[in-house]
Design an enzyme around this catalytic site. Sequence first.
Site, PDB file in Angstrom:
ATOM      1  N   ASP A 110       0.829  -1.210   0.000  1.00  0.00           N
ATOM      2  CA  ASP A 110       0.000   0.000   0.000  1.00  0.00           C
ATOM      3  C   ASP A 110       0.859   1.255   0.000  1.00  0.00           C
ATOM      4  OD1 ASP A 110      -2.449   1.268  -0.087  1.00  0.00           O
ATOM      5  OD2 ASP A 110      -2.647   1.359   2.099  1.00  0.00           O
ATOM      6  N   GLY A 111       0.313   2.293  -0.618  1.00  0.00           N
ATOM      7  CA  GLY A 111       0.966   3.601  -0.578  1.00  0.00           C
ATOM      8  C   GLY A 111       1.507   4.084  -1.915  1.00  0.00           C
ATOM      9  N   ARG A 116      -0.054   7.642  -2.823  1.00  0.00           N
ATOM     10  CA  ARG A 116       0.482   8.740  -2.004  1.00  0.00           C
ATOM     11  C   ARG A 116       1.941   9.028  -2.349  1.00  0.00           C
ATOM     12  NH1 ARG A 116      -1.034   6.099   3.354  1.00  0.00           N
ATOM     13  NH2 ARG A 116      -1.576   4.419   1.911  1.00  0.00           N
ATOM     14  N   TRP A 117       2.682   7.964  -2.654  1.00  0.00           N
ATOM     15  CA  TRP A 117       4.087   8.131  -3.021  1.00  0.00           C
ATOM     16  C   TRP A 117       4.201   9.062  -4.236  1.00  0.00           C
ATOM     17  CZ3 TRP A 117       7.277   7.245  -7.199  1.00  0.00           C
ATOM     18  CH2 TRP A 117       8.653   7.158  -6.940  1.00  0.00           C
ATOM     19  N   ARG A 123      -0.944   9.265  -9.892  1.00  0.00           N
ATOM     20  CA  ARG A 123      -0.953   8.039  -9.081  1.00  0.00           C
ATOM     21  C   ARG A 123      -0.370   6.849  -9.847  1.00  0.00           C
ATOM     22  NH1 ARG A 123      -4.038   7.455  -4.759  1.00  0.00           N
ATOM     23  NH2 ARG A 123      -4.454   5.285  -5.313  1.00  0.00           N
ATOM     24  N   HIS A 151       2.158   3.414  -9.096  1.00  0.00           N
ATOM     25  CA  HIS A 151       1.939   1.976  -9.348  1.00  0.00           C
ATOM     26  C   HIS A 151       3.121   1.377 -10.127  1.00  0.00           C
ATOM     27  CE1 HIS A 151      -1.923   2.129  -7.558  1.00  0.00           C
ATOM     28  NE2 HIS A 151      -2.493   2.858  -8.495  1.00  0.00           N
ATOM     29  N   GLU A 169     -12.241  -4.999  -3.799  1.00  0.00           N
ATOM     30  CA  GLU A 169     -12.800  -3.662  -3.586  1.00  0.00           C
ATOM     31  C   GLU A 169     -12.147  -2.627  -4.509  1.00  0.00           C
ATOM     32  OE1 GLU A 169     -12.013  -5.760  -0.937  1.00  0.00           O
ATOM     33  OE2 GLU A 169     -14.146  -6.200  -0.811  1.00  0.00           O
ATOM     34  N   LEU A 209      11.919 -19.915  -5.142  1.00  0.00           N
ATOM     35  CA  LEU A 209      10.938 -19.106  -4.404  1.00  0.00           C
ATOM     36  C   LEU A 209       9.530 -19.232  -5.007  1.00  0.00           C
ATOM     37  CD1 LEU A 209      10.465 -16.687  -2.337  1.00  0.00           C
ATOM     38  CD2 LEU A 209      10.831 -15.186  -4.318  1.00  0.00           C
ATOM     39  N   ARG A 260       2.151  -4.776   6.100  1.00  0.00           N
ATOM     40  CA  ARG A 260       1.443  -3.749   5.339  1.00  0.00           C
ATOM     41  C   ARG A 260       2.261  -2.470   5.367  1.00  0.00           C
ATOM     42  NH1 ARG A 260      -4.775  -2.487   4.472  1.00  0.00           N
ATOM     43  NH2 ARG A 260      -4.548  -0.631   3.180  1.00  0.00           N
ATOM     44  N   GLU A 308       1.920 -13.229  12.260  1.00  0.00           N
ATOM     45  CA  GLU A 308       2.352 -12.011  12.941  1.00  0.00           C
ATOM     46  C   GLU A 308       2.052 -10.845  12.005  1.00  0.00           C
ATOM     47  OE1 GLU A 308       3.506 -11.913  16.054  1.00  0.00           O
ATOM     48  OE2 GLU A 308       3.114 -14.069  16.079  1.00  0.00           O
TER      49      GLU A 308
END
Length: 231
Positions: A11-12, A15-16, A24, A28, A58, A121, A172, A191
């Site tokens: 997330d972010g 805003r970055w 925006r 991305h 959403e 991985l 997050r 966690e």
Amino acid sequence: MTPSHIAFIMDGNGRWAERRHMPRNYGHKMGTKALERVVDLAIKYEIKTVTFYAFSTENWSRPQKEIDTLFDIFRNFLSEIDKYKSKNVKLHFIGNLGRFPQDIADSCAEMTAQTCGNTGLNVVVAMNYGSWEEITSAVNRIVAAGKQTVAEEDVKNALYTAGLSYPDVVVRTGGEVRLSNFLLLQSAYAELIFINTLWPDFDEKEFVGVLNEYASRVRKYGGLKKADAKA
Ligand code: IPE
Ligand code: IPE
Ligand code: MG
């Protein structure tokens, strides 16, 4: 202890970019670079599985222009199959891919097929993923199979994550302290780490910070700490 599976709520991005007076979408794009960086870090630090939340159920409520740019970013990511093959990465996708344009859904299937023999991985990308949609489709699958009663294993096997491990830690970025419909069941004993850094800035220092924070946590799974159990 090193976590075996780290899941990221990336997330972010918006805003970055906004802080740099950029659209925006630029955030991305740079977010994709951070994802690539984290894949390399996960390999370097010998993590077995990383999951990335790329698009939620959403996120369809965003402006169509932003959604279209995200589609192009996904297409670009999916075209780089050789990069992941050469890193011995095994790709998985979770979520309801059927709502994406057909070429994106097809590329996801192709990328899964072409990397399924890899042994390095595991990279899991959550696209049009939401826990409520996942549970609902799992229940529908179970009903369609004609089951009258279900065991916990039946539910686990009907989830998009069937065959995958569950996150040891959910990270997050971006400062919000919520899970936003992400792996709610699978994270039952994960966690949780919330950090203010915006996703495009997530780097090796942050990654090592996550590993150290995880190592400091005591996981008890409803039992007692090992030392307490002896007392
Ligand atoms: C996360 O970044 C990426 C997606 C949800 C696709 P955001 O686009 O939510 O960035 P902010 O939260 O607006 O900064
Ligand atoms: C969560 O971020 C979804 C992804 C990172 C793909 P959002 O920015 O969509 O979450 P909310 O709206 O702040 O909860
Ligand atoms: Mg956001």
